[in-house]
Write an enzyme that holds these catalytic residues in place. Structure first.
Site, PDB file in Angstrom:
ATOM      1  N   HIS A 387       0.770  -1.472   0.090  1.00  0.00           N
ATOM      2  CA  HIS A 387       0.067   0.016   0.142  1.00  0.00           C
ATOM      3  C   HIS A 387       0.930   1.176  -0.055  1.00  0.00           C
ATOM      4  CE1 HIS A 387      -3.559   2.285   1.402  1.00  0.00           C
ATOM      5  NE2 HIS A 387      -2.541   3.141   1.795  1.00  0.00           N
ATOM      6  N   GLU A 388       1.787   1.273   0.904  1.00  0.00           N
ATOM      7  CA  GLU A 388       2.662   2.596   0.981  1.00  0.00           C
ATOM      8  C   GLU A 388       3.401   2.580  -0.255  1.00  0.00           C
ATOM      9  OE1 GLU A 388       1.639   4.652   2.918  1.00  0.00           O
ATOM     10  OE2 GLU A 388       0.552   3.649   4.401  1.00  0.00           O
ATOM     11  N   HIS A 391       1.785   4.355  -2.745  1.00  0.00           N
ATOM     12  CA  HIS A 391       2.070   5.953  -2.720  1.00  0.00           C
ATOM     13  C   HIS A 391       3.349   6.295  -3.183  1.00  0.00           C
ATOM     14  CE1 HIS A 391      -2.015   6.479  -0.586  1.00  0.00           C
ATOM     15  NE2 HIS A 391      -1.544   5.877   0.336  1.00  0.00           N
ATOM     16  N   HIS A 394       3.812   6.428  -6.795  1.00  0.00           N
ATOM     17  CA  HIS A 394       2.832   7.312  -7.480  1.00  0.00           C
ATOM     18  C   HIS A 394       3.588   8.624  -7.427  1.00  0.00           C
ATOM     19  CE1 HIS A 394      -1.302   9.305  -7.558  1.00  0.00           C
ATOM     20  NE2 HIS A 394      -0.619   9.378  -8.441  1.00  0.00           N
TER      21      HIS A 394
END
Length: 596
Positions: A387-388, A391, A394
Site C-alpha cells: 500500500h505505502e 503511494h 505514485h
C-alpha cells in the site's frame, strides 16, 4: 512479542536514509537560512503583479521558496517521527512549522493581488504563452476567486496557520508520546505492554480473553482522556467552521471538497450506496459468527482468525519478494522503482519506542519518497508495505513527469495507487495457493479489507458529516454526544449479528484522521476505483497498464475526477462502488462455499 527497541538500538539497514535529503543538521540549517534570505526577495513583486513578466518571475521564485521550505518541513518531521519523545526533533519540527507559517504569510499577497485584476485580464494571462507553465495555477485562481479574501485578510489568515495546526499537534503528542497503555497477558500468559503497534496482534489472538483484555485496556485508557480529546476534536471542528465561514463556503464539507473540485454528490453517493449494501456487511458478520463458533460476535472478535491452526508468518524480506512478484503485471519499469525503494533507504521498517504509530509515505520534490512502517511479520504488514509503496511510486512517477507546481496529486487520487497494489497482491496470493485453509484465510483478509477500507471508512465519513453538521447548527458536541453518535453508527453498520460492545463508543478518540477532516471517504472511493482498475489490468494487460500509468504520471496536472475518467473510471457515478460491492459479495459467497 518481543520488547520494543529504543531508536538507538535499531539497525541501520532497517532505517530510512534521511541523509539523502539533508546530509546532516548543518546542511539543514544552511538551507533554512537560505530560505529566510530568499523570502525577502519576494517582497519586491508586491504591488507589481500586473504584467506577464512579473507574474512569471514571481511564480518562479515562489516555487523555489516553497520547494525548499517543503524539504525543511518534511525532513524535520521525519526526524521527529523516528522518536516523538526526543526533544531535539520536537524543537526542529516546531521550527520548521513556524518557518512554514512565516513563508505562507510572506507569500500570501500573491493570490489576492492577482485576483484583484479583472476576470478579462486573468483570462488573457491564462491564454498567454509566456505563462504556459502556470496556466493551471491561473485557472484555479479564477475558479477560487469567490473564496479568496483581500490581501490584508489573507495575511492575517496566514498568521493564524500555526494556531490552526494546534488541535492536530496536541492530539498527535497526546496519542503518540503521552498516552501509555497497561500491561496485559498474551497468549502464553506473559505480561506485555500494550502499544499502538501491537494492539492488532492482540486482537488476532485465538484466545477470546486476550482479545477482550486488549480491547478493554485500549478503550479504558482513551475513556480516561475523553474530556481532553473531546475538547481537542471540538477545537478542530471549530477551526474548520471558522475557515468555512471566513472563506464564504456553504458548509465545511463544501470547503473540504472544493480544493479537489469534487462534487458533493460523490461524498453523499458513497454513504447512500454503502447504506444500500449494509445487508452484505451484516451477512459477513453472521458468517464470522458462524466460523468462530461463538454465541455472540463482539467488536474484539473482528480480527480473530477464522481458519483454525493457520497462520501466515511473513518476514519483511519475504513480504518484499511477494510484493514484487505480485506487481509484475505493472511492468519492469515499475518493478525497477520498487526495488530501488526496497534496497536504497526509502523505508523505516520496525516499531521503536516513541516512533509515530501507523504507516505513511511522504517526501519532498527532488528527492525519493520515504515510507514509515511499524512492520510485524504478518499478512496485514505485507499489505501495508505494498500500500505505502503504491503511494511512494505514485509520488516518484509524478515528480519525474511533472514540474514542481503540477506534481502534487490529491489524496482523492492517492488512494487508488495504494489500493490497486493491494488488489494485485491479493489476486497473486489467491492464484498461487491450492490449500483450502490458506484460500479461506486470504478470502477472510480480502473480506476484511472491504469491511475496513470501504464500510468502516464510510462509517467514519458519516460520523464526520454528522458532527460537523451539528456544530454548524450550533448543537453541543460533548464527549458523551460524540460517543453516542459513534456507538449508534457502529450498531447500524454491523447489524443484528454483532454484539456491539459499549466500549467501542470511545473509538472516535483514537482516530488521527479525524484531524484531517473529510479525508477518510477517499479510502473508500479509492478502493472502489482500484478494484475496477485491477480488474482491467488483469483482463486487458498492457493497454490498461498504460492507462493506469497515465494516472501515476499525471500528478496534479488536472482535477482527480478528470484524470480517473480519462483512464476509464467515473467516480462521479455510484457505479464503481457498486462494482466493488459485487466483488465483496463474490468473496463472501466463495467463503460460504468453502465452509459449508
Amino acid at each position: 512479542m518481543s520488547e520494543v527497541l529504543k531508536r538507538i538500538e535499531v539497525s541501520e539497514e532497517n532505517k530510512w536514509k534521511l541523509e539523502d535529503m539533508f546530509k546532516d543538521q548543518q546542511t539543514w540549517d544552511a538551507e533554512y537560512k537560505e530560505v529566510q534570505k530568499k523570502v525577502k526577495e519576494i517582497k519586491k513583486f508586491q504591488g507589481k503583479l500586473t504584467d506577464a513578466i512579473n507574474i512569471k518571475k514571481c511564480f518562479a521564485l515562489e516555487d523555489d521558496i516553497s520547494l525548499h521550505t517543503e524539504r525543511l518541513y518534511v525532513y524535520a518531521n521525519l526526524k521527529h517521527h523516528e522518536d516523538t519523545t526526543e526533544s531535539t526533533y520536537q524543537a526542529l519540527s516546531d521550527k520548521a512549522q513556524k518557518l512554514s507559517v512565516e513563508i505562507n504569510g510572506s507569500l500570501s499577497f500573491i493570490t489576492p493581488e492577482i485576483l484583484s485584476l479583472s476576470d478579462e485580464q486573468l483570462k488573457k494571462f491564462i491564454d498567454n504563452p509566456e505563462l504556459s507553465d502556470y496556466k493551471r495555477t491561473l485557472e484555479e485562481m479564477l475558479r477560487q476567486k469567490a473564496h479568496i479574501l483581500s490581501q490584508s485578510e489573507e495575511a492575517i489568515l496566514a498568521q493564524v496557520g500555526s494556531l490552526s495546526q494546534a488541535p492536530q499537534n496536541i492530539f498527535g503528542m497526546l496519542n503518540n508520546a503521552d498516552i501509555t497503555f497497561p500491561k496485559i497477558k498474551n497468549d502464553i500468559g506473559k505480561e506485555v505492554e500494550l502499544t499502538h503497534g501491537n494492539y492488532i496482534q492482540f486482537l488476532e489472538s485465538d484466545n477470546q480473553e486476550v482479545r477482550k483484555s486488549a480491547f478493554k485496556a485500549m478503550y479504558d485508557t482513551y475513556n480516561r482522556h475523553k474530556n481532553t480529546i473531546g475538547a481537542t476534536l471540538n477545537a478542530n471542528i471549530n477551526k474548520n467552521n471558522f475557515y468555512a465561514k471566513t472563506r464564504k463556503y456553504p458548509s465545511i464539507l463544501d470547503m473540504a471538497l472544493y480544493g479537489d473540485n469534487i462534487p458533493k454528490e460523490v461524498y453523499t453517493n458513497l454513504i447512500d450506496t454503502i447504506h444500500e449494501h449494509l445487508p452484505l456487511m451484516h451477512r459477513y458478520m453472521e458468517l464470522r459468527k458462524k466460523l468462530l463458533k461463538v454465541d455472540e460476535l463482539h467488536m474484539y472478535d473482528l480480527f480473530s482468525p477464522l481458519v483454525d491452526e493457520f497462520r501466515m508468518e511473513i518476514t519483511f524480506e519475504e513480504a518484499k519478494d511477494k510484493v514484487a512478484e505480485s506487481l509484475k503485471p505493472l511492468g519492469e519499469d515499475y518493478l525497477a522503482i520498487l526495488n530501488d525503494g526496497f534496497n536504497n533507504g526509502w523505508i523505516d521498517v520496525y516499531e521503536n519506542k516513541g516512533k509515530r504509530s501507523g504507516a505513511y509515505s511522504w517526501g519532498a520534490y527532488g528527492t525519493h519518497p520515504y515510507v514509515l512502517l511499524n512492520h510485524k511479520d504478518n499478512l496485514n504488514s505485507m499489505f501495508t508495505l505494498t500500500h505505502e509503496m503504491g503511494h511512494a511510486i505514485h509520488s516518484y512517477l509524478s515528480d519525474e513527469n511533472q514540474k514542481y507546481r503540477d506534481a502534487q496529486y490529491t489524496i482523492f487520487l492517492a488512494e487508488v495507487a495504494s489500493t490497486l497494489n493491494e488488489a494485485l497482491l491479493m489476486d497473486h496470493l489467491l492464484k498461487n495457493t491450492t490449500d483450502e485453509k490458506e484460500k479461506l484465510y486470504l478470502l477472510t483478509y480480502y473480506a476484511d479489507q472491504f469491511r475496513t477500507t470501504v464500510f468502516r471508512q464510510t462509517m467514519f465519513a458519516e460520523f464526520e458529516k454528522i458532527i460537523h453538521e451539528k456544530a454548524e447548527a450550533g448543537e453541543s458536541l460533548t464527549p458523551q454526544d460524540l460517543s453516542e453518535i459513534y456507538y449508534d453508527l457502529n450498531v447500524k453498520y454491523h447489524g443484528d449479528g454483532m454484539a456491539v460492545d459499549q466500549d467501542i463508543e470511545m473509538e472516535w478518540a483514537r482516530i488521527p484522521h479525524f484531524y484531517s477532516s473529510f479525508y477518510v471517504f477517499k479510502y473508500a472511493t479509492g478502493f472502489s476505483a482500484a478494484t475496477s482498475f485491477s480488474k482491467q489490468i488483469l483482463e486487458e494487460g498492457q493497454p490498461a497498464v498504460d492507462r493506469y500509468k497515465g494516472i501515476l504520471k499525471s500528478g496534479g496536472s488536472d482535477y482527480s475526477i478528470n484524470i480517473l475518467k480519462r483512464a476509464g473510471v467515473d467516480m462521479s457515478s455510484p457505479e464503481p462502488i457498486r462494482q466493488a460491492m459485487s466483488v465483496f459479495e463474490e468473496v463472501i459467497s466463495e467463503m460460504e462455499k468453502l465452509t459449508q
